[in-house]
Write a protein that holds these residues in place. Structure first.
Motif, PDB file in Angstrom:
ATOM      1  N   SER A 218      -0.630  -5.605  -2.724  1.00 49.97           N
ATOM      2  CA  SER A 218       0.176  -6.347  -1.610  1.00 49.97           C
ATOM      3  C   SER A 218       1.649  -6.337  -2.309  1.00 49.97           C
ATOM      4  O   SER A 218       1.522  -6.196  -3.679  1.00 49.97           O
ATOM      5  N   LEU A 219       2.666  -6.402  -1.782  1.00 48.73           N
ATOM      6  CA  LEU A 219       4.027  -6.544  -2.307  1.00 48.73           C
ATOM      7  C   LEU A 219       4.376  -7.542  -3.351  1.00 48.73           C
ATOM      8  O   LEU A 219       3.885  -8.584  -2.930  1.00 48.73           O
ATOM      9  N   SER A 220       4.610  -7.066  -4.345  1.00 46.80           N
ATOM     10  CA  SER A 220       4.916  -8.105  -5.334  1.00 46.80           C
ATOM     11  C   SER A 220       6.165  -7.544  -6.210  1.00 46.80           C
ATOM     12  O   SER A 220       6.439  -6.296  -6.444  1.00 46.80           O
ATOM     13  N   PRO A 221       6.785  -8.533  -6.969  1.00 44.99           N
ATOM     14  CA  PRO A 221       7.796  -7.689  -8.020  1.00 44.99           C
ATOM     15  C   PRO A 221       7.329  -7.175  -9.034  1.00 44.99           C
ATOM     16  O   PRO A 221       7.965  -6.038  -9.508  1.00 44.99           O
ATOM     17  N   ALA A 222       6.057  -7.230  -9.497  1.00 46.25           N
ATOM     18  CA  ALA A 222       5.362  -6.553 -10.540  1.00 46.25           C
ATOM     19  C   ALA A 222       4.943  -5.067  -9.887  1.00 46.25           C
ATOM     20  O   ALA A 222       5.491  -4.111 -10.809  1.00 46.25           O
ATOM     21  N   LEU A 223       4.664  -4.949  -8.813  1.00 42.56           N
ATOM     22  CA  LEU A 223       4.447  -3.860  -8.203  1.00 42.56           C
ATOM     23  C   LEU A 223       5.735  -2.942  -7.787  1.00 42.56           C
ATOM     24  O   LEU A 223       5.788  -1.511  -8.265  1.00 42.56           O
TER      25      LEU A 223
ATOM     26  N   ARG B 223       0.751  -1.267  -0.077  1.00 44.04           N
ATOM     27  CA  ARG B 223      -0.005   0.164  -0.009  1.00 44.04           C
ATOM     28  C   ARG B 223       0.868   1.199  -0.046  1.00 44.04           C
ATOM     29  O   ARG B 223       0.445   2.238  -0.465  1.00 44.04           O
ATOM     30  N   ALA B 224       1.979   1.212   0.790  1.00 44.09           N
ATOM     31  CA  ALA B 224       2.682   2.552   0.535  1.00 44.09           C
ATOM     32  C   ALA B 224       3.291   2.502  -0.740  1.00 44.09           C
ATOM     33  O   ALA B 224       3.431   3.981  -1.303  1.00 44.09           O
ATOM     34  N   LEU B 225       3.652   1.509  -1.525  1.00 41.17           N
ATOM     35  CA  LEU B 225       4.215   1.650  -2.899  1.00 41.17           C
ATOM     36  C   LEU B 225       3.105   2.150  -3.830  1.00 41.17           C
ATOM     37  O   LEU B 225       3.266   3.195  -4.621  1.00 41.17           O
ATOM     38  N   ILE B 226       1.845   1.781  -3.771  1.00 37.30           N
ATOM     39  CA  ILE B 226       0.809   2.420  -4.153  1.00 37.30           C
ATOM     40  C   ILE B 226       0.618   3.665  -3.915  1.00 37.30           C
ATOM     41  O   ILE B 226       0.318   4.598  -4.837  1.00 37.30           O
TER      42      ILE B 226
END
Length: 459
Positions: free
Chosen positions: A133-138, A90-93
């Motif tokens: 959620s955290l992922s390599p794509a994100l 969510r922080a990356l979003i």
């Protein structure tokens, strides 16, 4: 609510923060989703890297090397915390939402400056539970959106900008380090840079230098750790593995039909019925080509799950905003806004709770703890209570790796991997490990079959 976010007032970000907070609490507290198979594999990878093993050299998996390093940091700080994965995601979003909205305002993408893109983007990220959620794509998409922002700057500035053209390539190269599938955006950057942004030969070379710089540095790291040969062997094999369909395209279109419809109408209105500046026309061309190359990226992905769709979100946000910019008032615009902002998250939560593939969400297991476990198969459920043992994490990639024709040095390499990473238990539903024992008879003295498909390390 639509008119609230149309105003060019930074305090509207507070409303977006409240919206995200409400959705976060709802997703985390009301019947939350369990770990996915892919998340569990990233957790195991982070743990294994933290134990001193190196991706590709010691661990057979198709995750990007920068993502493996990031998962190692998450494991060091939080362990197997699903909450940590959700909050970091969510922080990356939030970063992407704030950055993309600022880019659209800064480079005058629309007739009016507005915070509609931020709230629309927040809603689109809730298309599926694994997208937030955290992922390599994100992780990779955070850098691709930075590259897209630099491309937008090229549509406005009328002079050569060395820094911008270098950053375009640099961000895209870092994104590829996180998500190898994003290699496909290299031709996107070249084509759009030349055809739309008018790159000179010097600018093109700067972008290419920026792109390959992080990849070369990754190669230098692997050379330093004596794993470059294995990385160059395994990384191409990751594009040849069998695709696993955790979610169907039909499921995606079932939920995504409405946002796609809004995007198509927004594109039609902006490009046909409304006038736009030359800069806005270039920006729209960048967005359309972004969508096309994003679609082609799915020819490369091997895990078909919704978290891979995050790459579409900036472009869809741009086009859907065009819809609401041009439908300023009326029942249609307000109803569409509420359906998107409220209806999409609720519908997606209900849909995936009831129709998620059973092989995607990790089910609770009653199996006992095993200190180190190696599974020669796709079912990672037993890893809930065990750590990874042995070199084989991605089964499909490992199978291709083991089936290659090999000389004596390469066979010695496989034997060394198995000898130095002995798992206390091996689950072998397909007979792959049994074939390895027959190929390397000296390993047979270390393992005994306790039941069909199960081998235990002799004490």
């Amino acid at each position: 609510m639509l008119s609230f976010f149309r105003v060019n007032d930074p305090f509207r970000l507070i409303g977006i923060g409240v919206y995200l907070l409400i959705l976060t609490l709802a997703y985390l507290l009301i019947n939350p989703f369990s770990f996915t198979t892919t998340q569990l594999s990233w957790i195991l990878l982070g743990e294994r890297v933290g134990e001193g093993f190196l991706l590709y050299r010691d661990i057979i998996d198709n995750t990007g090397p920068l993502s493996a390093a990031f998962f190692r940091i998450v494991d060091f700080l939080f362990g197997r915390s699903q909450l940590a994965y959700d909050l970091i995601g969510r922080a990356l979003i939030i970063f992407q939402i704030l950055y993309w909205n600022s880019i659209l305002i800064k480079f005058r993408a629309f007739e009016e400056n507005t915070y509609l893109p931020a709230i629309i983007m927040a809603a689109l990220f809730h298309f599926c539970f694994d997208m937030i959620s955290l992922s390599p794509a994100l992780l990779g998409s955070c850098f691709l959106i930075l590259a897209l922002g630099q491309l937008f700057s090229q549509t406005v500035l009328q002079k050569e900008t060395t820094e911008s053209t270098l950053l375009i390539g640099l961000y895209a190269g870092i994104a590829t380090g996180f998500q190898p599938n994003y290699l496909l955006f290299l031709p996107y950057l070249i084509f759009t840079g030349i055809a739309i942004s008018g790159f000179s030969f010097r600018q093109l070379m700067l972008s290419l230098i920026g792109y390959f710089l992080p990849i070369i540095l990754i190669g230098v790291f692997y050379f330093w750790r004596e794993g470059l040969k294995e990385a160059l062997e395994i990384w191409p094999l990751s594009f040849l593995t069998k695709k696993t369909n955790f979610q169907s395209v039909f499921d995606w279109f079932t939920l995504g039909a409405f946002p796609i419809l809004l995007a198509l109408i927004g594109y039609f209105i902006a490009s046909v019925l409304r006038g736009s500046t030359i800069n806005q026309q270039k920006q729209r061309q960048l967005i359309v080509l972004w969508l096309i190359f994003s679609a082609f990226e799915f020819l490369l992905i091997k895990r078909q799950a919704a978290y891979q769709l995050v790459i579409f979100i900036p472009a869809l946000t741009y086009l859907i905003t065009q819809f609401f910019i041009n439908f300023k008032k009326g029942l249609i615009s307000n109803l569409s806004f509420y359906l998107l902002i409220i209806g999409l998250p609720i519908a997606s939560w209900w849909y995936w709770q009831n129709f998620s593939s059973p092989n995607y969400l990790v089910q609770e297991t009653q199996e006992s703890y095993t200190p180190s476990l190696m599974i020669m198969g796709n079912d990672l459920t037993p890893f809930q209570k065990s750590s990874l043992g042995g070199p084989f994490l991605n089964y499909e990639l490992s199978k291709i790796y083991l089936e290659k024709e090999r000389g004596l040095p390469e066979k010695a390499r496989i034997y060394q991997l198995l000898q130095t990473q002995k798992a206390s238990q091996v689950l072998d539903p397909n007979g792959d490990f049994k074939a390895l024992l027959e190929q390397f008879p000296s390993l047979q003295k270390d393992y005994q079959a306790t039941k069909p498909g199960v081998f235990e390390l002799k004490k």
